[in-house]
Design an enzyme around this catalytic site. Structure first.
Site, PDB file in Angstrom:
ATOM      1  CB  CYS A 124      32.649 -11.835  17.864  1.00  0.00           C
ATOM      2  SG  CYS A 124      32.519 -10.906  19.373  1.00  0.00           S
ATOM      3  CE  LYS A 169      35.901   0.232  16.322  1.00  0.00           C
ATOM      4  NZ  LYS A 169      34.707  -0.540  16.734  1.00  0.00           N
ATOM      5  CG  ASN A 170      33.407   1.910  19.559  1.00  0.00           C
ATOM      6  OD1 ASN A 170      33.480   1.382  18.453  1.00  0.00           O
ATOM      7  ND2 ASN A 170      33.868   1.336  20.659  1.00  0.00           N
ATOM      8  NE  ARG A 209      30.368  -7.791  21.202  1.00  0.00           N
ATOM      9  CZ  ARG A 209      31.162  -6.941  20.571  1.00  0.00           C
ATOM     10  NH1 ARG A 209      32.081  -7.372  19.774  1.00  0.00           N
ATOM     11  NH2 ARG A 209      31.010  -5.645  20.734  1.00  0.00           N
ATOM     12  NE  ARG A 259      36.076  -4.840  13.310  1.00  0.00           N
ATOM     13  CZ  ARG A 259      35.895  -5.106  14.605  1.00  0.00           C
ATOM     14  NH1 ARG A 259      36.558  -6.080  15.179  1.00  0.00           N
ATOM     15  NH2 ARG A 259      35.049  -4.425  15.331  1.00  0.00           N
ATOM     16  CG  ASP A 266      36.736  -1.696  23.698  1.00  0.00           C
ATOM     17  OD1 ASP A 266      36.436  -2.901  23.781  1.00  0.00           O
ATOM     18  OD2 ASP A 266      36.052  -0.871  23.041  1.00  0.00           O
TER      19      ASP A 266
HETATM   20  C1  UD1 Z   1      30.407  -1.523  22.524  1.00  0.00           C
HETATM   21  C2  UD1 Z   1      31.669  -1.149  21.791  1.00  0.00           C
HETATM   22  C3  UD1 Z   1      32.801  -2.123  22.132  1.00  0.00           C
HETATM   23  C4  UD1 Z   1      32.973  -2.206  23.647  1.00  0.00           C
HETATM   24  C5  UD1 Z   1      31.659  -2.497  24.341  1.00  0.00           C
HETATM   25  C6  UD1 Z   1      31.747  -2.423  25.866  1.00  0.00           C
HETATM   26  C7  UD1 Z   1      30.808  -0.158  19.751  1.00  0.00           C
HETATM   27  C8  UD1 Z   1      30.628  -0.262  18.277  1.00  0.00           C
HETATM   28  N1  UD1 Z   1      31.404  -1.186  20.358  1.00  0.00           N
HETATM   29  O1  UD1 Z   1      30.017  -2.827  22.061  1.00  0.00           O
HETATM   30  O2  UD1 Z   1      33.993  -1.629  21.538  1.00  0.00           O
HETATM   31  O3  UD1 Z   1      33.879  -3.241  23.948  1.00  0.00           O
HETATM   32  O4  UD1 Z   1      30.656  -1.540  23.936  1.00  0.00           O
HETATM   33  O5  UD1 Z   1      32.252  -1.205  26.259  1.00  0.00           O
HETATM   34  O6  UD1 Z   1      30.460   0.828  20.364  1.00  0.00           O
HETATM   35  N2  UD1 Z   1      24.892  -7.884  26.111  1.00  0.00           N
HETATM   36  C9  UD1 Z   1      23.847  -8.758  26.302  1.00  0.00           C
HETATM   37  N3  UD1 Z   1      22.681  -8.528  25.629  1.00  0.00           N
HETATM   38  C10 UD1 Z   1      22.524  -7.444  24.792  1.00  0.00           C
HETATM   39  C11 UD1 Z   1      23.606  -6.563  24.622  1.00  0.00           C
HETATM   40  C12 UD1 Z   1      24.784  -6.811  25.292  1.00  0.00           C
HETATM   41  O7  UD1 Z   1      23.952  -9.730  27.048  1.00  0.00           O
HETATM   42  O8  UD1 Z   1      21.439  -7.273  24.210  1.00  0.00           O
HETATM   43  C13 UD1 Z   1      26.173  -8.160  26.819  1.00  0.00           C
HETATM   44  C14 UD1 Z   1      27.312  -8.440  25.831  1.00  0.00           C
HETATM   45  O9  UD1 Z   1      27.311  -9.795  25.433  1.00  0.00           O
HETATM   46  C15 UD1 Z   1      28.517  -8.065  26.642  1.00  0.00           C
HETATM   47  C16 UD1 Z   1      28.010  -6.874  27.482  1.00  0.00           C
HETATM   48  O10 UD1 Z   1      26.586  -6.974  27.480  1.00  0.00           O
HETATM   49  O11 UD1 Z   1      28.892  -9.116  27.476  1.00  0.00           O
HETATM   50  C17 UD1 Z   1      28.431  -5.513  26.964  1.00  0.00           C
HETATM   51  O12 UD1 Z   1      27.998  -5.363  25.633  1.00  0.00           O
HETATM   52  P1  UD1 Z   1      27.633  -3.953  25.000  1.00  0.00           P
HETATM   53  O13 UD1 Z   1      27.843  -2.867  26.008  1.00  0.00           O
HETATM   54  O14 UD1 Z   1      26.305  -4.054  24.363  1.00  0.00           O
HETATM   55  O15 UD1 Z   1      28.742  -3.825  23.882  1.00  0.00           O
HETATM   56  P2  UD1 Z   1      28.555  -3.379  22.375  1.00  0.00           P
HETATM   57  O16 UD1 Z   1      27.585  -2.263  22.279  1.00  0.00           O
HETATM   58  O17 UD1 Z   1      28.369  -4.584  21.521  1.00  0.00           O
END
Ligand code: UD1
Length: 423
Positions: free
Chosen positions: A117, A23-24, A122, A397, A305
């Site tokens: 969420c 999915k990711n 996030r 999902r 995850d």
């Molecule tokens: C992706 C995955 C999700 C997984 C996560 C971490 C997808 C669709 N989802 O989510 O399944 O759990 O990686 O491996 O690929 N953060 C900030 N600012 C930002 C972006 C992120 O502070 O601009 C923080 C987030 O709040 C979180 C951490 O960084 O605490 C990791 O987030 P991120 O790696 O961005 O996760 P996703 O890409 O949302």
């Protein structure tokens, strides 16, 4: 209509299961297919509600999208955001990946700020900082983010945290920026490497993906491609833990063991046997499990995850286990539901302490997020009696044909529509 599961636990999982496409990996690759006016064909895309939502958004942007047998064809001659785009985008955080592609193709993108969420706030500040370094002007008004740039230019972008989504968004925008972008402290997840492979097939020049420093030599023409996404390492990890927790023996086909190093290591440390083959893994449970200490971390560390599923496993293992969550600030909501099943779990700072008990008891529990759902399903499978699980739309999902795959391994999982469940 909200469906729920009734899981009659107590049977060991035995047999063979084929793992679906990731999915990711599929989500950013579907978005990347918008970077060219040509047609791309993406295979191995799982049938999941998140993928369905993304396909609706691509269509809303004017792309022609066809789906057949896990193969998605995307043809985006022009991108014209439709009226429903923002409404659709609000339903899913991954929609923010469209920003990089819209900026690159149209010089402007406007999307809703993704909300918090159940696993944390996030924010998207790292996405926006990176896009700004490439020359985008960013404004946020009434919950809508607008990014615009006459021309994107390559730059050095140093991420404060190796965010998966920010790395993907910036990589996509950078393929269309003039000059070289160096992304420092980039996420190194296998899904990033798969996106880079897709972009390079299109004609982009991305090096270092899958390591903390990614370089993108931008501005080269991009064309349509044919690509197959990698297998879903989190689905694979979930079946491995389910096999172990039910004291079963399961062979997983269509996996890349290399992507599961940290999960395999923790299962072995807990006492399970894991045998690796080419594209497959064989897991069998020990008589007794050894308690674990786990700390989540960006790849190649232990994946956030997978921590809820391990908590479900440790709930009935002898001794005291500890899980520290370092990626998301509130990813332990599911523990309240495990405690309803009798688990003995308490908080200690950013960690949980799990005191293993002999067996959990069936209860009526509610899923708070996707991987919480996986943990509750594993707990229910390893418990004698019938557990009722609400909120399985979260599982839809991210897990393709979950009950069919589990039942194929000897589980007894029934999906019941809410109306029928209330009779
Ligand atoms: C992706 C995955 C999700 C997984 C996560 C971490 C997808 C669709 N989802 O989510 O399944 O759990 O990686 O491996 O690929 N953060 C900030 N600012 C930002 C972006 C992120 O502070 O601009 C923080 C987030 O709040 C979180 C951490 O960084 O605490 C990791 O987030 P991120 O790696 O961005 O996760 P996703 O890409 O949302």
């Amino acid at each position: 209509m909200e469906d729920r599961y009734f899981i009659e636990g107590g049977s060991s999982l035995n047999g063979t299961v084929a793992i679906s496409g990731s999915k990711n990996a599929s989500l950013p690759i579907l978005v990347a297919s918008l970077l060219t006016p040509d047609r791309s064909v993406i295979s191995g895309v799982p049938y999941l509600s998140d993928i369905g939502n993304m396909i609706k958004m691509l269509t809303e942007l004017g792309a022609q999208v066809g789906c057949q047998d896990h193969q998605v064809t995307v043809h985006a001659r022009d991108l014209q955001p439709g009226d429903q785009l923002c409404l659709l985008a609000k339903t899913m955080r991954a929609s923010f990946l469209l920003m990089g592609a819209l900026l690159a193709r149209n010089g402007r993108g406007c999307l809703p700020l993704p909300g918090g969420c159940a696993i944390g706030a996030r924010p998207v500040n790292l996405h926006l900082k990176g896009l700004a370094r490439l020359g985008a002007e960013i404004s946020i008004e009434k919950g809508l983010v607008t990014a615009s740039a006459k021309r994107l230019r390559g730059s050095e972008v140093c991420l404060d945290f190796p965010s998966v989504g920010a790395t993907e968004n910036i990589m996509m925008a950078a393929t269309c920026a003039q000059g070289v972008t160096t992304l420092v402290n980039a996420a190194a997840e296998p899904e990033i490497a798969d996106l880079a492979l897709f972009l390079n097939k299109m004609g982009a020049r991305v090096t270092g993906a899958g390591t903390p420093v990614v370089q993108i030599d931008g501005g080269h023409p991009l064309h349509g491609v044919v690509h197959t996404v990698i297998p879903d390492r989190i689905e694979a990890g979930t079946f491995m833990v389910a096999a172990a927790a039910t004291r079963g023996q399961v062979r997983l086909k269509q996996v890349i063991p290399e992507h599961l190093r940290a999960v395999i290591a923790k299962l072995r440390e807990a006492g399970a046997e894991v045998e690796e083959g080419t594209g497959e893994l064989f897991v069998w449970a020990p008589r007794e499990f050894v308690p674990l200490t786990i700390e989540t971390a960006p790849h190649p560390g232990f994946p956030t995850d997978m921590q809820p599923q391990f908590a479900a496993l440790m709930a009935t293992s002898g001794g005291t286990s500890r899980i520290a969550e370092t990626v998301f600030e509130s990813r332990f909501l599911y523990t309240q539901e495990l405690c309803r099943m009798g688990a003995c779990i308490e908080y200690s700072g950013d960690s949980i302490i799990i005191r293993g008990i002999k067996a959990l008891s069936p209860a009526r529990v509610k899923i708070t997020d996707l991987r919480a759902g996986a943990a509750l399903a594993i707990a229910a499978l390893s418990t004698w009696g019938e557990t009722e699980i609400d909120g399985i739309y979260h599982l839809d999902r991210g897990y393709e044909e979950l009950e069919d795959k589990l039942n194929g391994l000897g589980a007894r999982v029934r999906r019941v529509e809410e109306q029928a469940a209330n009779l």
